[in-house]
Design an enzyme around this catalytic site. Structure first.
Site, PDB file in Angstrom:
ATOM      1  N   ARG A  43       0.850  -1.194   0.000  1.00  0.00           N
ATOM      2  CA  ARG A  43       0.000   0.000   0.000  1.00  0.00           C
ATOM      3  C   ARG A  43       0.882   1.239   0.000  1.00  0.00           C
ATOM      4  NH1 ARG A  43      -5.387   0.496   3.553  1.00  0.00           N
ATOM      5  NH2 ARG A  43      -5.812  -1.152   2.072  1.00  0.00           N
ATOM      6  N   LYS A  67      -7.268 -14.044   5.770  1.00  0.00           N
ATOM      7  CA  LYS A  67      -7.836 -14.188   4.424  1.00  0.00           C
ATOM      8  C   LYS A  67      -7.246 -15.399   3.703  1.00  0.00           C
ATOM      9  CE  LYS A  67      -8.012 -10.387   2.030  1.00  0.00           C
ATOM     10  NZ  LYS A  67      -8.078  -9.287   1.030  1.00  0.00           N
ATOM     11  N   LYS A  79       1.783  -7.662   4.773  1.00  0.00           N
ATOM     12  CA  LYS A  79       1.378  -6.448   4.061  1.00  0.00           C
ATOM     13  C   LYS A  79       2.527  -5.460   4.182  1.00  0.00           C
ATOM     14  CE  LYS A  79      -2.690  -4.863   2.325  1.00  0.00           C
ATOM     15  NZ  LYS A  79      -3.842  -5.596   1.842  1.00  0.00           N
ATOM     16  N   SER A 147      -6.544  -8.060 -10.359  1.00  0.00           N
ATOM     17  CA  SER A 147      -7.258  -9.059  -9.567  1.00  0.00           C
ATOM     18  C   SER A 147      -8.720  -8.689  -9.369  1.00  0.00           C
ATOM     19  CB  SER A 147      -6.577  -9.202  -8.201  1.00  0.00           C
ATOM     20  OG  SER A 147      -6.517  -7.941  -7.563  1.00  0.00           O
ATOM     21  N   THR A 151     -11.916 -10.751  -7.674  1.00  0.00           N
ATOM     22  CA  THR A 151     -12.442 -10.307  -6.374  1.00  0.00           C
ATOM     23  C   THR A 151     -13.952 -10.122  -6.476  1.00  0.00           C
ATOM     24  OG1 THR A 151     -10.363  -9.197  -5.876  1.00  0.00           O
ATOM     25  CG2 THR A 151     -12.273  -8.524  -4.589  1.00  0.00           C
ATOM     26  N   GLY A 181     -19.239   2.291  -3.721  1.00  0.00           N
ATOM     27  CA  GLY A 181     -17.921   2.329  -4.362  1.00  0.00           C
ATOM     28  C   GLY A 181     -17.958   1.523  -5.642  1.00  0.00           C
ATOM     29  N   GLY A 183     -15.627   1.367  -8.159  1.00  0.00           N
ATOM     30  CA  GLY A 183     -14.323   1.375  -8.803  1.00  0.00           C
ATOM     31  C   GLY A 183     -14.096   0.061  -9.510  1.00  0.00           C
ATOM     32  N   GLY A 186     -16.244  -2.796  -7.527  1.00  0.00           N
ATOM     33  CA  GLY A 186     -17.674  -2.492  -7.398  1.00  0.00           C
ATOM     34  C   GLY A 186     -18.393  -2.408  -8.734  1.00  0.00           C
ATOM     35  N   ALA A 239     -15.700   0.298  -1.124  1.00  0.00           N
ATOM     36  CA  ALA A 239     -14.979   1.571  -1.246  1.00  0.00           C
ATOM     37  C   ALA A 239     -13.761   1.565  -0.331  1.00  0.00           C
ATOM     38  CB  ALA A 239     -15.919   2.723  -0.923  1.00  0.00           C
TER      39      ALA A 239
HETATM   40  P1  NAI Z   1     -10.972   1.368  -6.445  1.00  0.00           P
HETATM   41  O1  NAI Z   1     -10.089   2.449  -5.911  1.00  0.00           O
HETATM   42  O2  NAI Z   1     -10.893   1.013  -7.885  1.00  0.00           O
HETATM   43  O3  NAI Z   1     -12.501   1.740  -6.145  1.00  0.00           O
HETATM   44  C1  NAI Z   1     -12.942   2.320  -4.957  1.00  0.00           C
HETATM   45  C2  NAI Z   1     -14.117   3.233  -5.307  1.00  0.00           C
HETATM   46  O4  NAI Z   1     -14.716   3.697  -4.098  1.00  0.00           O
HETATM   47  C3  NAI Z   1     -13.714   4.470  -6.112  1.00  0.00           C
HETATM   48  O5  NAI Z   1     -14.593   4.610  -7.213  1.00  0.00           O
HETATM   49  C4  NAI Z   1     -13.883   5.620  -5.106  1.00  0.00           C
HETATM   50  O6  NAI Z   1     -14.254   6.832  -5.725  1.00  0.00           O
HETATM   51  C5  NAI Z   1     -14.993   5.068  -4.234  1.00  0.00           C
HETATM   52  N1  NAI Z   1     -15.071   5.637  -2.890  1.00  0.00           N
HETATM   53  C6  NAI Z   1     -14.074   5.964  -2.038  1.00  0.00           C
HETATM   54  N2  NAI Z   1     -14.570   6.413  -0.878  1.00  0.00           N
HETATM   55  C7  NAI Z   1     -15.910   6.334  -0.985  1.00  0.00           C
HETATM   56  C8  NAI Z   1     -16.985   6.615  -0.102  1.00  0.00           C
HETATM   57  N3  NAI Z   1     -16.769   7.098   1.130  1.00  0.00           N
HETATM   58  N4  NAI Z   1     -18.257   6.418  -0.539  1.00  0.00           N
HETATM   59  C9  NAI Z   1     -18.480   5.959  -1.789  1.00  0.00           C
HETATM   60  N5  NAI Z   1     -17.507   5.672  -2.655  1.00  0.00           N
HETATM   61  C10 NAI Z   1     -16.238   5.856  -2.262  1.00  0.00           C
HETATM   62  O7  NAI Z   1     -10.701   0.102  -5.507  1.00  0.00           O
HETATM   63  P2  NAI Z   1     -11.053  -1.425  -5.822  1.00  0.00           P
HETATM   64  O8  NAI Z   1      -9.871  -2.119  -6.371  1.00  0.00           O
HETATM   65  O9  NAI Z   1     -12.350  -1.495  -6.520  1.00  0.00           O
HETATM   66  O10 NAI Z   1     -11.211  -1.993  -4.338  1.00  0.00           O
HETATM   67  C11 NAI Z   1     -12.359  -1.655  -3.564  1.00  0.00           C
HETATM   68  C12 NAI Z   1     -12.142  -2.122  -2.132  1.00  0.00           C
HETATM   69  O11 NAI Z   1     -11.947  -3.530  -2.106  1.00  0.00           O
HETATM   70  C13 NAI Z   1     -10.901  -1.524  -1.459  1.00  0.00           C
HETATM   71  O12 NAI Z   1     -11.215  -1.315  -0.096  1.00  0.00           O
HETATM   72  C14 NAI Z   1      -9.849  -2.612  -1.605  1.00  0.00           C
HETATM   73  O13 NAI Z   1      -8.891  -2.576  -0.576  1.00  0.00           O
HETATM   74  C15 NAI Z   1     -10.698  -3.862  -1.483  1.00  0.00           C
HETATM   75  N6  NAI Z   1     -10.149  -5.025  -2.139  1.00  0.00           N
HETATM   76  C16 NAI Z   1      -9.817  -4.975  -3.466  1.00  0.00           C
HETATM   77  C17 NAI Z   1      -9.303  -6.086  -4.085  1.00  0.00           C
HETATM   78  C18 NAI Z   1      -8.956  -6.070  -5.539  1.00  0.00           C
HETATM   79  O14 NAI Z   1      -8.662  -7.145  -6.077  1.00  0.00           O
HETATM   80  N7  NAI Z   1      -8.988  -4.935  -6.215  1.00  0.00           N
HETATM   81  C19 NAI Z   1      -9.099  -7.341  -3.353  1.00  0.00           C
HETATM   82  C20 NAI Z   1      -9.553  -7.307  -1.990  1.00  0.00           C
HETATM   83  C21 NAI Z   1     -10.033  -6.176  -1.417  1.00  0.00           C
HETATM   84  N1  PHE Z   2      -5.065  -5.774  -1.906  1.00  0.00           N
HETATM   85  C1  PHE Z   2      -5.945  -6.846  -2.265  1.00  0.00           C
HETATM   86  C2  PHE Z   2      -6.275  -7.703  -1.048  1.00  0.00           C
HETATM   87  O1  PHE Z   2      -6.337  -7.187   0.019  1.00  0.00           O
HETATM   88  C3  PHE Z   2      -5.410  -7.541  -3.425  1.00  0.00           C
HETATM   89  C4  PHE Z   2      -4.267  -8.407  -3.188  1.00  0.00           C
HETATM   90  C5  PHE Z   2      -4.261  -9.504  -3.876  1.00  0.00           C
HETATM   91  C6  PHE Z   2      -3.236  -8.148  -2.334  1.00  0.00           C
HETATM   92  C7  PHE Z   2      -3.212 -10.350  -3.772  1.00  0.00           C
HETATM   93  C8  PHE Z   2      -2.199  -9.001  -2.193  1.00  0.00           C
HETATM   94  C9  PHE Z   2      -2.182 -10.097  -2.901  1.00  0.00           C
HETATM   95  O2  PHE Z   2      -6.554  -8.894  -1.135  1.00  0.00           O
END
Ligand code: NAI
Ligand code: PHE
Length: 350
Positions: A43, A67, A79, A147, A151, A181, A183, A186, A239
Site C-alpha cells: 500500500r 484471508k 502487508k 485481480s 475479487t 464504491g 471502482g 464495485g 470503497a
Molecule cells: P478502487 O479504488 O478502484 O474503487 C474504490 C471506489 O470507491 C472508487 O470509485 C472511489 O471513488 C470510491 N469511494 C471511495 N470512498 C468512498 C466513499 N466514502 N463512498 C463511496 N464511494 C467511495 O478500488 P477497488 O480495487 O475497486 O477496491 C475496492 C475495495 O476492495 C478496497 O477497499 C480494496 O482494498 C478492497 N479489495 C480490493 C481487491 C482487488 O482485487 N482490487 C481485493 C480485496 C479487497
Molecule cells: N489488496 C488486495 C487484497 O487485500 C489484493 C491483493 C491480492 C493483495 C493479492 C495481495 C495479494 O486482497
C-alpha cells in the site's frame, strides 16, 4: 515511537526502512508464515505520522493471514506500507520502487507482494526487475494482471450464499443490492448482480462514475452520505475500510452486508452489533479473497484457470460454513470465521 504498537502485535517480523531520498517510511509486516510465505499487497499512502502507517500495516497483515488461511491457500499473511510524503510519479516513483524491491528481496521469499491501494500491476513490473517474490505483474511481464474481476466474482458468490442463508434462496432476482464504491471491483460486481436479476443502487464519491454506471446497469444512484440508511436487501461495501461502526450499523436498513472492502469493521466489537440488529454480515476477509486466489493460484501455484475458478466458487461454501458455525455456537459471523482460521493454523502446526 513504534514500540507500543509492536509489543501489542502478534505477528512474526516487521522490517522498517527509512528511505532518505524520498522521505518514505517503508514497513514490511510479516504477520505469519505458518501456512506458507507471507503474502499481501503493498500500500502506498500519505499518513499524518509514520506510526499510523505502521498501525495500518500491522492490522492489514493480520487480515491477510486470516484471508489466506480461510481461502485454503498455502500462504501466510503480510502487508507492506510505503508511507510517502506525497504520491510520487515518473522517475521518482520508479527509483523509490526499485529501492523498495531491494528491501523485499532481502527477505528471500519470506514476503510476497502484489498491488494494493495506489500500487498497480505496472508498479509490480518495476519491483520484478529487482525482486523475485512479486505477483500481480502485467500480462506483458508474465503476470496475471488485475485481480479486480476475480475479487468481484468472489463477492458475488458470497452474496449468493448469504442470500441463501437469509432468504432461503440464492436467487437474486427482485432483490435490491446497494453497491458502495463503483471502482475496479464495485463496477464489475454491479454488472454481475444486475445480470442475476437484482436491482442495483450505486453510490460513489465520484459522482460521474456513479451516474455512468447507474445508466449502464439501469440502476439508481444515492449520495454517499445517504447510502448507509438506504433501504436494500444487500449492502455491499466496496470503497474503503471502517464503514461499519457503532453509529452506521444502527442506521443500516438491509438484511445482508457483503462486500470487498478490507477491514470494514471500525472496531472488533462491531461484529456483535450485526447480531443485535438481525443483519447477516459476511466477513470481509472471507468474501474478498478472490483477488489473492487469482494471483496465487495462477502465478505461485501454477494452477489452471479452472482450478482458480473452483477456489473462488468455494468462497460460497466457506461463507455457508461461517453462518452455520455462528448459528450453532451463537457467536458473531466474524468470530465464526476466525475459528476456521484458527483450525487451519492449528492443523498446520500439528
Ligand atoms: P478502487 O479504488 O478502484 O474503487 C474504490 C471506489 O470507491 C472508487 O470509485 C472511489 O471513488 C470510491 N469511494 C471511495 N470512498 C468512498 C466513499 N466514502 N463512498 C463511496 N464511494 C467511495 O478500488 P477497488 O480495487 O475497486 O477496491 C475496492 C475495495 O476492495 C478496497 O477497499 C480494496 O482494498 C478492497 N479489495 C480490493 C481487491 C482487488 O482485487 N482490487 C481485493 C480485496 C479487497
Ligand atoms: N489488496 C488486495 C487484497 O487485500 C489484493 C491483493 C491480492 C493483495 C493479492 C495481495 C495479494 O486482497
Amino acid at each position: 515511537m513504534f514500540d507500543e504498537l509492536l509489543r501489542a502485535w502478534d505477528g512474526e517480523e516487521v522490517v522498517v526502512r527509512y528511505d532518505a531520498p524520498s522521505g518514505t517510511w517503508m514497513f514490511v509486516c510479516v504477520h505469519s508464515t505458518a501456512l506458507g510465505p507471507a503474502a499481501g499487497g503493498t500500500r502506498m499512502k500519505t499518513y499524518a505520522h509514520p506510526r499510523d502507517a505502521l498501525a495500518d500495516g500491522l492490522r492489514l497483515s493480520s487480515s491477510m493471514t486470516r484471508k489466506n488461511a480461510v481461502a485454503g491457500l498455502p500462504l501466510g499473511g503480510g502487508k507492506a506500507v510505503l508511507s510517502v510524503p506525497e504520491i510520487p510519479h515518473d522517475e521518482a516513483r520508479r527509483s523509490l520502487l526499485l529501492r523498495y524491491a531491494d528491501v523485499v528481496e532481502s527477505l528471500h521469499g519470506t514476503y510476497w507482494t502484489a498491488c494494493d491501494m495506489n500500487t498497480s500491476p505496472a508498479d509490480m513490473d518495476v519491483l520484478g526487475e529487482r525482486c523475485s517474490s512479486v505477483f500481480g505483474k502485467t500480462e506483458a511481464h508474465g503476470g496475471s494482471g488485475t485481480s479486480a474481476p476475480a475479487t468481484a466474482d468472489g463477492v458475488f458468490v458470497g452474496i449468493r450464499a448469504s442470500a441463501k442463508h437469509a432468504f432461503g434462496t440464492e436467487d437474486l432476482s427482485g432483490r435490491t443490492v446497494l453497491v458502495q464504491g463503483v471502482g475496479a471491483v464495485g463496477s464489475i460486481l454491479a454488472r454481475l448482480v444486475t445480470d442475476a436479476g437484482a436491482r442495483v443502487i450505486v453510490t460513489d464519491v465520484d459522482e460521474i462514475r456513479a451516474k455512468e454506471l447507474a445508466v449502464e446497469v439501469d440502476g439508481d444512484v444515492v449520495a454517499p452520505d445517504d447510502a448507509i440508511a438506504t433501504e436494500c436487501d444487500v449492502f455491499s461495501p466496496n470503497a474503503t475500510g471502517g464503514v461499519l461502526s457503532a453509529g452506521s450499523i444502527l442506521r443500516l436498513r438491509c438484511r445482508i452486508v457483503a462486500g470487498a472492502a478490507n477491514n470494514q469493521l471500525a472496531e472488533p466489537e462491531d461484529a456483535e452489533r450485526f447480531t443485535e440488529c438481525d443483519i447477516l454480515y459476511a466477513p470481509d476477509y472471507v468474501v474478498n479473497a478472490g483477488g489473492i486466489i487469482h494471483l496465487a493460484s495462477l502465478e505461485m501455484l501454477g494452477e489452471t484457470v479452472e482450478k482458480r475458478d473452483a477456489r473462488i466458487a468455494a468462497i460460497g461454501e466457506t461463507v455457508t460454513e461461517v453462518f452455520r458455525i455462528a448459528d450453532a455456537e451463537n457467536m458473531s459471523t466474524e468470530r465464526a470465521a476466525d475459528r476456521i482460521v484458527q483450525q487451519r493454523l492449528a492443523e498446520s502446526a500439528g
